[in-house]
Write a protein that holds these residues in place. Structure first.
Motif, PDB file in Angstrom:
ATOM      1  N   MET A 197      -6.600   6.570  -7.062  1.00 44.40           N
ATOM      2  CA  MET A 197      -5.677   5.484  -6.718  1.00 44.40           C
ATOM      3  C   MET A 197      -5.144   5.675  -5.299  1.00 44.40           C
ATOM      4  N   LEU A 198      -4.779   6.904  -4.961  1.00 42.62           N
ATOM      5  CA  LEU A 198      -4.271   7.211  -3.624  1.00 42.62           C
ATOM      6  C   LEU A 198      -5.334   6.927  -2.561  1.00 42.62           C
TER       7      LEU A 198
ATOM      8  N   VAL B 267       0.830  -1.206   0.000  1.00 43.34           N
ATOM      9  CA  VAL B 267       0.000   0.000   0.000  1.00 43.34           C
ATOM     10  C   VAL B 267       0.865   1.256   0.000  1.00 43.34           C
ATOM     11  N   PHE B 268       1.833   1.309   0.894  1.00 46.57           N
ATOM     12  CA  PHE B 268       2.686   2.502   0.972  1.00 46.57           C
ATOM     13  C   PHE B 268       3.507   2.684  -0.305  1.00 46.57           C
ATOM     14  N   GLY B 269       3.988   1.590  -0.873  1.00 45.96           N
ATOM     15  CA  GLY B 269       4.699   1.700  -2.145  1.00 45.96           C
ATOM     16  C   GLY B 269       3.800   2.248  -3.241  1.00 45.96           C
ATOM     17  N   GLY B 270       2.555   1.744  -3.295  1.00 44.88           N
ATOM     18  CA  GLY B 270       1.598   2.228  -4.287  1.00 44.88           C
ATOM     19  C   GLY B 270       1.222   3.678  -4.076  1.00 44.88           C
TER      20      GLY B 270
ATOM     21  N   ALA C  80       1.392   6.803  -6.619  1.00 44.17           N
ATOM     22  CA  ALA C  80       0.248   7.663  -6.881  1.00 44.17           C
ATOM     23  C   ALA C  80       0.619   9.137  -6.768  1.00 44.17           C
ATOM     24  N   VAL C  81       1.454   9.470  -5.788  1.00 37.04           N
ATOM     25  CA  VAL C  81       1.920  10.856  -5.640  1.00 37.04           C
ATOM     26  C   VAL C  81       2.727  11.280  -6.860  1.00 37.04           C
TER      27      VAL C  81
ATOM     28  N   PHE D  53      -6.408  16.979 -16.031  1.00 34.90           N
ATOM     29  CA  PHE D  53      -7.332  16.693 -14.945  1.00 34.90           C
ATOM     30  C   PHE D  53      -7.714  15.215 -14.890  1.00 34.90           C
ATOM     31  N   PRO D  54      -7.980  14.527 -16.022  1.00 36.80           N
ATOM     32  CA  PRO D  54      -8.310  13.093 -15.933  1.00 36.80           C
ATOM     33  C   PRO D  54      -7.235  12.282 -15.212  1.00 36.80           C
ATOM     34  N   LEU D  55      -5.952  12.527 -15.557  1.00 38.86           N
ATOM     35  CA  LEU D  55      -4.877  11.801 -14.888  1.00 38.86           C
ATOM     36  C   LEU D  55      -4.798  12.197 -13.415  1.00 38.86           C
ATOM     37  N   TYR D  56      -4.995  13.476 -13.132  1.00 40.12           N
ATOM     38  CA  TYR D  56      -4.970  13.975 -11.751  1.00 40.12           C
ATOM     39  C   TYR D  56      -6.047  13.280 -10.915  1.00 40.12           C
TER      40      TYR D  56
END
Length: 496
Positions: free
Chosen positions: A378-379, A349-352, A356-357, A369-372
């Motif tokens: 995901m985060l 989770v922390f790796g993911g 995400a960041v 915006f779509p990717l954002y």
């Protein structure tokens, strides 16, 4: 002389059956682990209290997160300290993040005293009180938002008062934990927690809709926005009154609900309490902090969305973050059970979350915006899974610790299990409070980064590094062969 006739029937065993006392009275005998007692009506009483607890807690979360959506319309409502938020004005962004972080600070601080309030005042009385307290920040906001000259400090005070809604979580969870037998606590508290967490998503969906409706019913000027904000806050008043009345009329208090103060000292001196509190900052702190900040972040970074009416009406889709984060939480616990413990899930989770960041930063660079939105979702999903997996680790850790202590000091296994359960319960209150406080720290980091660097990028990259550090800490303490956290489902009796 009166003859005594033996009918062959035994008198009812009132010592093992549940007799409900008059409404509004304390229940003096409560034995949920006694199967006969539970099935003779105690189960219905417990479920009834759970129903009204979920309702009141859901409203607590709704009012707690109210400012996250309200601040996005206050600049247009004529309040200069938030003017220019939709254009990325650094001062307006910093002021907005201050107003959204103050409720997080107050809510996290109140978690521990609210837990102890249940044994002192009773679940019924304190649920009435905690629900009624929500009237103060809502009625105050309704009044002062219609006074255009109101200074910012007044709204800071009102935002702080809305933090009482965050404290409701701990009192509600503590109260419900006393009603259910050990084998049913996990499910009951999971329902209670999910009902509260969903309050974040429902508020971030409904408030922008109502603000938009209010401006369309009047005019799209400052007065219209003030009316829209008033409408978006006023709608909660009947539900708050209903929650307080429902608790007063139908809930019960248990005389047997006693706090185990003796377990707090060993829990507080156990290093694993503080290691898990650190990890919970990364999961629950991220969920709460980003839930509160997400509407402001979208409006500040993508001002052109204001030209797309339906997206603005839906609060720029900010409600989706809290929604997916709430629903993914049980999945973390389920995965932990399936894969033999929560530590490895938490590491992933922390790796993911660090990945995400990085995607969020890429989206800002590309102005996509779509990717954002997808990166943030995901985060949120990962934070929700992490909430479940870290919570799942706590009883396992204390069980392993107690077994080790028992073998070294000759303690009997049942006694060791009972000690682990008590310490895990005490630790959960501390870990939950520290984790929620992490939401305040996260938002303050965003605000200070924006104030001093003119961008939030340094704060985001610091989060990515912190998530990787947390993954390392999880591995070091709980995944190495020297301390593998196993499965102890019978002790997973509480939620955070």
């Amino acid at each position: 002389m009166t003859a005594i006739v033996d009918t062959g029937q035994q008198p009812p065993d009132t010592t093992t059956t549940f007799t409900h006392q008059r409404r509004g009275r304390w229940i003096d005998r409560w034995e949920p682990d006694n199967e006969r007692f539970w099935k003779s009506g105690a189960d219905r009483t417990a479920k009834k209290n759970l129903l009204f607890s979920v309702f009141a807690e859901n409203l607590g979360f709704s009012i707690w997160v109210l400012w996250a959506s309200v601040v996005t319309g206050m600049g247009a409502a004529g309040f200069a300290f938030l003017d220019g938020l939709g254009k990325g004005n650094p001062t307006a962004v910093s002021n907005a993040l201050l107003l959204t972080s103050i409720p997080t600070l107050v809510g996290s601080t109140l978690r521990i005293p609210y837990t102890f309030a249940i044994p002192r005042f009773g679940g019924r009385a304190f649920t009435v009180f905690s629900a009624a307290m929500l009237l103060i920040p809502t009625l105050g906001l309704i009044y002062f938002v219609n006074q255009p000259g109101t200074p910012m400090w007044v709204f800071v005070v009102l935002a702080a008062l809305s933090g009482f809604g965050g404290g409701n979580f701990s009192s509600s969870m503590a109260n419900i934990s006393f009603f259910f037998p050990d084998g049913k606590k996990g499910a009951a508290l999971g329902i209670n927690a999910a009902g509260g967490n969903l309050g974040v998503a429902q508020t971030q969906l409904l408030v922008p809709l109502l603000i938009t409706l209010g401006t369309h019913l009047t005019a799209k000027d400052a007065a219209g926005y003030r009316f829209g904000i008033t409408l978006s806050v006023l709608v909660w008043i009947p539900f708050i009154l209903a929650a307080a009345f429902g608790a007063l009329r139908y809930m019960d208090s248990l005389s047997t609900a006693k706090s185990d103060g003796r377990s707090y000292k060993p829990a507080l001196t156990n290093r694993h309490t503080w290691v898990m509190a650190f990890l919970y900052i990364g999961t629950f702190g991220s969920f709460i902090g980003f839930s509160f900040a997400f509407p402001t972040l979208i409006k500040a970074n993508f001002p052109d969305l204001a030209n797309i009416g339906w997206i603005t009406t839906l609060g720029n889709l900010a409600f989706l973050g809290a929604l997916v984060g709430s629903f993914s939480r049980p999945f973390g616990g389920w995965l932990s059970d399936k894969l033999g413990g929560g530590a490895n899930i938490t590491i992933m989770v922390f790796g993911g979350m660090a990945v995400a960041v990085a995607l969020i930063m890429a989206a800002l660079e590309m102005k996509s915006f779509p990717l954002y939105l997808l990166a943030f979702l995901m985060l949120f999903v990962l934070a929700g899974i992490g909430n479940g997996s870290t919570y799942r680790m706590i009883p396992s850790i204390f069980s392993a610790e107690s077994k080790k202590y028992a073998s070294e000091h000759g303690m009997e296994p049942p006694e060791a299990a009972a000690s682990a359960k008590r310490q895990a319960g005490a630790a959960i209150g501390v870990i939950g409070a520290v984790g929620a406080f992490g939401g305040f720290v996260l938002q303050q980091a965003l605000r200070l980064s924006n104030t001093h660097f003119g961008t939030m990028a340094p704060a985001f990259w610091a989060y990515a590094v912190a998530f990787l550090v947390m993954a390392g800490v999880t591995w070091w303490f709980y995944s190495r062969t020297s301390f593998a956290v196993g499965r102890v489902p019978s002790l997973a009796y509480a939620n955070i």
